[in-house]
Design a protein around this motif. Structure first.
Motif, PDB file in Angstrom:
ATOM      1  N   SER A 197       3.386   2.070   1.648  1.00  0.00           N
ATOM      2  CA  SER A 197       3.951   2.536   2.629  1.00  0.00           C
ATOM      3  C   SER A 197       5.002   3.146   2.953  1.00  0.00           C
TER       4      SER A 197
ATOM      5  N   PRO B  70      -7.125   1.438  10.311  1.00  0.00           N
ATOM      6  CA  PRO B  70      -6.999   2.546   9.956  1.00  0.00           C
ATOM      7  C   PRO B  70      -7.497   3.571  10.837  1.00  0.00           C
TER       8      PRO B  70
ATOM      9  N   GLY C 143       0.882  -1.204   0.149  1.00  0.00           N
ATOM     10  CA  GLY C 143       0.157   0.147   0.039  1.00  0.00           C
ATOM     11  C   GLY C 143       0.684   1.372   0.100  1.00  0.00           C
TER      12      GLY C 143
ATOM     13  N   GLU D 158      -2.506  -1.081   9.763  1.00  0.00           N
ATOM     14  CA  GLU D 158      -3.223  -0.578   8.311  1.00  0.00           C
ATOM     15  C   GLU D 158      -3.473   0.831   8.709  1.00  0.00           C
ATOM     16  N   GLY D 159      -3.217   1.611   7.465  1.00  0.00           N
ATOM     17  CA  GLY D 159      -3.623   2.851   7.283  1.00  0.00           C
ATOM     18  C   GLY D 159      -3.557   3.863   8.549  1.00  0.00           C
ATOM     19  N   SER D 160      -2.318   3.695   9.146  1.00  0.00           N
ATOM     20  CA  SER D 160      -1.969   4.555  10.178  1.00  0.00           C
ATOM     21  C   SER D 160      -0.656   5.309  10.152  1.00  0.00           C
TER      22      SER D 160
ATOM     23  N   GLY E 181      -0.015   0.533   3.783  1.00  0.00           N
ATOM     24  CA  GLY E 181      -0.712   1.889   3.705  1.00  0.00           C
ATOM     25  C   GLY E 181      -0.457   2.813   4.969  1.00  0.00           C
ATOM     26  N   CYS E 182       0.861   2.693   5.614  1.00  0.00           N
ATOM     27  CA  CYS E 182       1.222   3.345   6.756  1.00  0.00           C
ATOM     28  C   CYS E 182       2.530   4.183   6.461  1.00  0.00           C
TER      29      CYS E 182
END
Length: 457
Positions: free
Chosen positions: A287, A337, A285, A319-321, A303-304
Motif C-alpha cells: 500500500s 476492491p 499489500g 482493500e484494493g482501492s 493493497g491501496c
C-alpha cells in the motif's frame, strides 16, 4: 571487487513448521521468507542468483515466474548443504568471481552486513570467508575452530563436535563468500563421513586448509541477523524484529506511529511525511499512503493507493482501492476492491463500496451499500441507500450523474441511470432511468385510516 554470484539454499521442507506450505514460502511481514535473502543478494550486487529448490519446487517457480533475474536449480534428494551447492554449479560454469551462499530461511541478514563480509573476503584475500556470531547458548550450531593466528581451520557440527569444541561460542551462520574456482571443485569431492550421512558444505573449510588456502571469519555483533527459522515460534520472533526495523525506518522518515509495538506495516509499504498512524493499524499489500494523513486505531488497509490529507477513521477496512486527496472514510467503513474515491469524497460509518468510482465532493454518510456504480461529483447519497447490482445471474451497473440528491432508504435496481441534478425522493425503489433535473418518486402513496386503532376488533 570481483564479480559476484549468489546461491540461495531453499530446498528443505521445514518439518518443524508443521505446515503443508514449504518453509521458505511462509510469510514474514508481508513477504515470503526467501524474499529477504533474494533482496539482500540483489542489493549486494550479485549479477547471477541461483535458488536451489526441492520440496514444492513448482510453488517457488510459480511465485517468482516473472523474475527473469533468478535461475532455479533442483535438488531432488536433500543430501546436505554441500550437495545443494553442487546442484547449482551447472548454472555457474565458467564463472570466476566470488559466490555468496545464503540460506532461504535466514531473513534478517542486512545488506550492509553482506557488503562488509564481501569486503573482508577481498581484504583478507581469502578463499573462503564465513559469517559468524557469538552466542551464549550455541547448542545446535556448527562451531568455528580457529588457529592461533585467528584463521578458520574447521567448522564442526554439533553432532560431530568434541566436548572442547562444543564449548566454543562462535558459531557458523551458514552464510559464506567463496572463490568460485575453488568452490565447485570442492563440493564435487565432498564425502558423507559424518553423523548425518550428508555432504556438509562446512567441509570445504578443511579442504581449503589442506590445500594451504586462507579461510577467514567475519563476526557480527547482532546474532539476530543470522537467526534461522525452524518453527513458528522463531518465525514470530523474526517477525517482531523485522516489524521493529520497518517501523523505525518509517518514523525516521517522518511518520508518526502512536504505538510502534502495535503498528503492523508490511514490507513494501510507503507512507508520506507527517502522516499519523494509530495503534492496531494493519497496512499490507504494498500500500501507498500520502502525506499528512490520519489513520485511526484499528484500520486495515490492503493493497491501496491513498493520497494526501486523507482521514481513515477507526475500524475501517480498505482493500484494493484508490483514494485521492482530502477524502474522509469511516468510522467502520468497508471499501472493497475496485473502489476509487476522488478528491473530497466522504464515506461515513457503515458504508460499503465495491467496484465504484465516486466523483469530487460526493458523500455517502451512513449505512449504505454502493456496488458496481459510477457516481458523479457533488452527489449526496442518503442513509440506507442500496445499489441492487445482482439479479441472481449477472451484475449490473448503476450510473448516478453529477449533482444528484438521493434521499434516505432508496434502492436503485440496476441497470439504471440517474440524470444530472435530479432528486430521488426518500423511500423510492428506482427501476427506470431518471432524466436530468427531475424528481423521481417511486413509492406507494400513504393512506391514513382515521379511527382504525379504536375500531379494531
Amino acid at each position: 571487487m570481483k564479480s559476484l554470484a549468489a546461491i540461495i539454499l531453499a530446498a528443505g521442507k521445514g518439518t518443524r513448521m508443521r505446515s503443508k506450505l514449504v518453509k521458505v514460502m511462509h510469510p514474514l511481514a508481508g513477504a515470503p521468507l526467501i524474499e529477504y535473502p533474494l533482496t539482500a543478494a540483489q542489493e549486494a550486487n550479485a549479477s547471477q542468483i541461483i535458488v536451489v529448490i526441492g520440496h514444492q519446487a513448482d510453488a517457488l517457480r510459480d511465485f517468482f515466474a516473472d523474475r527473469k533475474d533468478i535461475a532455479f536449480a533442483l535438488q531432488e534428494e536433500q543430501n546436505g548443504t554441500g550437495h545443494a551447492v553442487a546442484c547449482a554449479a551447472p548454472h555457474l560454469q565458467g564463472f570466476n568471481g566470488n559466490v555468496l551462499i545464503l540460506c532461504g530461511d535466514v531473513p534478517l541478514t542486512k545488506t550492509e552486513t553482506l557488503r562488509d563480509l564481501l569486503q573482508r573476503h577481498e581484504e583478507q584475500r581469502a578463499t573462503v570467508t564465513v559469517l559468524t556470531a557469538s552466542l551464549d547458548n550455541p547448542f545446535g550450531y556448527g562451531r568455528i575452530i580457529k588457529n592461533s593466528s585467528g584463521e578458520v581451520t574447521a567448522i564442526v557440527e554439533e553432532k560431530d563436535a568434541t566436548p572442547d569444541q562444543r564449548a566454543v561460542r562462535e558459531i557458523n551462520s551458514g552464510i559464506y563468500c567463496v572463490a568460485a574456482n575453488f568452490l565447485f571443485d570442492a563440493v564435487s569431492r565432498l564425502g558423507k563421513d559424518n553423523a548425518q550421512g550428508e555432504q556438509y558444505l562446512t567441509d570445504i573449510i578443511r579442504m581449503a586448509v589442506e590445500q594451504g588456502l586462507s579461510c577467514a571469519a567475519h563476526p557480527i555483533a547482532d546474532p539476530l541477523e543470522v537467526m534461522g527459522i525452524n518453527d513458528r515460534v522463531q518465525l514470530a520472533e523474526a517477525e517482531a524484529v523485522m516489524r521493529k526495523r520497518i517501523n523505525e525506518k518509517h518514523m525516521r522518515d517522518g511518520v508518526t506511529l502512536r504505538d510502534p509495538a502495535a503498528s503492523y506495516l508490511d514490507r513494501g509499504t510507503l507512507v508520506g511525511r507527517d502522516t499519523v498512524i494509530g495503534p492496531g493499524v494493519h497496512i499490507s499489500g504494498r500500500s501507498e499512503i500520502g502525506e499528512e494523513c490520519l489513520i485511526e486505531p484499528g484500520a486495515i488497509i490492503r493493497g491501496c493507493r491513498i493520497g494526501n490529507r486523507v482521514v481513515v477513521k477507526a475500524g475501517s477496512v480498505l482493500e484494493g482501492s484508490i483514494i485521492h486527496d482530502d477524502v474522509s472514510i469511516g468510522p467502520m467503513a468497508h471499501l472493497r476492491p475496485g473502489t476509487e474515491l476522488l478528491e473530497k469524497v466522504k464515506i461515513g460509518n457503515f458504508v460499503e463500496t465495491k467496484k465504484i468510482t465516486m466523483g469530487k465532493g460526493s458523500k455517502a454518510s451512513h449505512l449504505t451499500y454502493l456496488g458496481d456504480a459510477s457516481i458523479g461529483s457533488d452527489v449526496n447519497i442518503g442513509c440506507g441507500t442500496i445499489t441492487c447490482n445482482y439479479d441472481g445471474v449477472s451484475k449490473h451497473r448503476t450510473v448516478i450523474e453529477d449533482g444528484v440528491f438521493v434521499g434516505s432508504d432508496v434502492q436503485f435496481v440496476a441497470p439504471v441511470t440517474v440524470g444530472r441534478n435530479s432528486t430521488i425522493a426518500a423511500g423510492s425503489t428506482v427501476t427506470e432511468d431518471v432524466p436530468p433535473d427531475a424528481l423521481a418518486i417511486a413509492r406507494c402513496r400513504q393512506v391514513n385510516k382515521d379511527g382504525w386503532r379504536k375500531n379494531r376488533g
